[in-house]
Design an enzyme around this catalytic site. Sequence first.
Site, PDB file in Angstrom:
ATOM      1  N   CYS A 140       3.528   4.528   1.937  1.00  0.00           N
ATOM      2  CA  CYS A 140       2.515   4.462   0.878  1.00  0.00           C
ATOM      3  C   CYS A 140       3.017   3.678  -0.328  1.00  0.00           C
ATOM      4  O   CYS A 140       2.345   2.764  -0.806  1.00  0.00           O
ATOM      5  CB  CYS A 140       2.098   5.858   0.446  1.00  0.00           C
ATOM      6  SG  CYS A 140       1.174   6.705   1.724  1.00  0.00           S
ATOM      7  N   HIS A 141       4.169   4.053  -0.845  1.00  0.00           N
ATOM      8  CA  HIS A 141       4.652   3.397  -2.057  1.00  0.00           C
ATOM      9  C   HIS A 141       6.111   2.989  -1.958  1.00  0.00           C
ATOM     10  O   HIS A 141       6.767   2.749  -2.968  1.00  0.00           O
ATOM     11  CB  HIS A 141       4.413   4.291  -3.277  1.00  0.00           C
ATOM     12  CG  HIS A 141       2.988   4.749  -3.377  1.00  0.00           C
ATOM     13  ND1 HIS A 141       2.574   5.963  -2.895  1.00  0.00           N
ATOM     14  CD2 HIS A 141       1.888   4.134  -3.834  1.00  0.00           C
ATOM     15  CE1 HIS A 141       1.273   6.070  -3.078  1.00  0.00           C
ATOM     16  NE2 HIS A 141       0.822   4.983  -3.643  1.00  0.00           N
ATOM     17  N   GLY A 142       6.643   2.973  -0.718  1.00  0.00           N
ATOM     18  CA  GLY A 142       7.942   2.354  -0.491  1.00  0.00           C
ATOM     19  C   GLY A 142       9.153   3.157  -0.922  1.00  0.00           C
ATOM     20  O   GLY A 142      10.083   2.602  -1.500  1.00  0.00           O
TER      21      GLY A 142
END
Lengths: 176, 419
Positions: A140-142
């Site tokens: 999702c956001h690494g």
Amino acid sequence: MADTNEGTTRRDFIHVASATAGALGVACVAWPFIDQMNPAADTLALSSTEFDVSGVEEGMAVTIVWRGKPVFIRHRTQKEIQEATEVKLDDLPDPQVDSDRTTRPEMLVLLGVCTHLGCVPLGQSATDPKGEWGGWFCPCHGSHYDTSGRIRKGPAPTNLAVPPYKYISDSVIKIG
Amino acid sequence: MSEPKFNNSLIRWIDHRLPIFTFMHHEMHEYPTPKNLNYWWNFGSLAGIVLVIMIMSGIVLAMHYTAHVDHAFQSVERIMRDVNYGWLVRYIHANGASFFFIVVYIHIFRGLYYGSYKAPRELLWMLGVVILILMMATAFMGYVLPWGQMSFWGATVITNLFSAIPLVGESIVTLLWGGFSVDNPTLNRFYALHYLLPFVIVGVVVLHIVALHRFGSNNPLGIDVRGNQDTISFHPYYTVKDAFGLGVFLILLSAVVFFLPNSMGHPDNYIPANPMVTPAHIVPEWYFLPFYAILRAIPDKLFGVLAMFAAIGVLFILPWLDRSPVRSATFRPIYKVMFWVFLFDCVALTWLGAKPAEGIYVILSRLFTAYYFFHFLILLPALSIFETPRSLPKSIGKPVLGGGGAAMAAAPAAPRERS
């Protein structure tokens, strides 16, 4: 009216007293209306899970469900354990030694929920990306997690949580 | 303000006891409106009509929908396949939400360009921001109801934003969920609130209109109405203009509903929710993308969440950040340019919100996020001091009736037109 010297009256007292009593009453009734949103008794009753870890071979990982959330169980290889124990604590955004995160070093049990915004990180199956530290990677956001489930890079603030669990026999763990 | 004369004796009888007809005559018929409004002023009443469309289509959908994790997805598919015209009503509702945001965003940028938030319309503007926040909450919870993959993971990510709050964050998230993850209790309460909030919006819209009618509409010149010569009655002049705009809008809405109904949706939401697998690339609906880009631009969880909420919250104090006494950008040479720069910034953030959070996109997101706050917190207060506005026309009627450009050029440099 029975005026006192200070210009306050009995009527003022009644106003303040009744407003206070009213506010207290509203506050008392408000609580049930807020608390009803918290987990209900039957939801709480489902809050423990048992699992036999003997079927999880070295290098294997399985995902089970506990309280509606995925729990990662990974039987770590010697290399993975070594990587997790040898890292310097100064390199960790949320420092924690590997031995504090496991009951048995080879069997890692983690809540499979990214501590950033709750996605399920990848890394359980052999073909998944596992991030730069060979643990898990949240798409999702690494966020990158290492082989102990500790945050190494990305927006997540803390390590993957270790759920409360214990061995109730030689091979069965009880989560919750 | 003439008292209306009603010919119908029944209406006279009712109006004497309950003056709703007099009220409607004052507020929707003779209501004096600046005569120079352009088409950007259509979007307020249009937003009101879209709200009605959303409530009507929503009530129909509620009659066929089942708010349970085992049945929600199936019940939506049943609406699409089996319920008579269910596909039509659902596509109107789903695309109507996107169009609602398009209309409201245009309405907001209209207000920004023409300084509609300035005195004496600060509360009118702030009520509008409240409506925007309520719309966002309603849209978010509505998107959860079909219980597809995007529904589930959108709900998970957005509710998890509250876990960033120090100390009580986790307890608040549990309270929102009614469990330990997004599950049936969450779906049920989102459904209840999704049904409730539109009516709360109606209430705030009523307040918005009461505040509007206190001083009347702003106008493209941004100067105050001087008297009757500057206004025309709302009916028939603006009712017919709004009706024309509505016709154009309905053609566009129909084009999407009938020919591109899924163009603004995400295919992953046609996969039933799976709490064990997160889709590889989760993206919110397009109308949340600029705020999502701001969230992801900040590398810290708590500050990312704060920045995202601040991006909306800053609108509340806008009337006190922009102290320039001139409302309309027409007479503010620097602000006029910076308005378009800011609009570009918002479009860029929308684009970046849809991109993966890596490489150049992260750097660009940070730059555009920084500019977003720079515009409000530094540029606008500075412009209020350093910008020299062009001279304002004497009145709304003058440029039209009295020689236009010459009159404007002759007007003294008096930015304090309204005193």
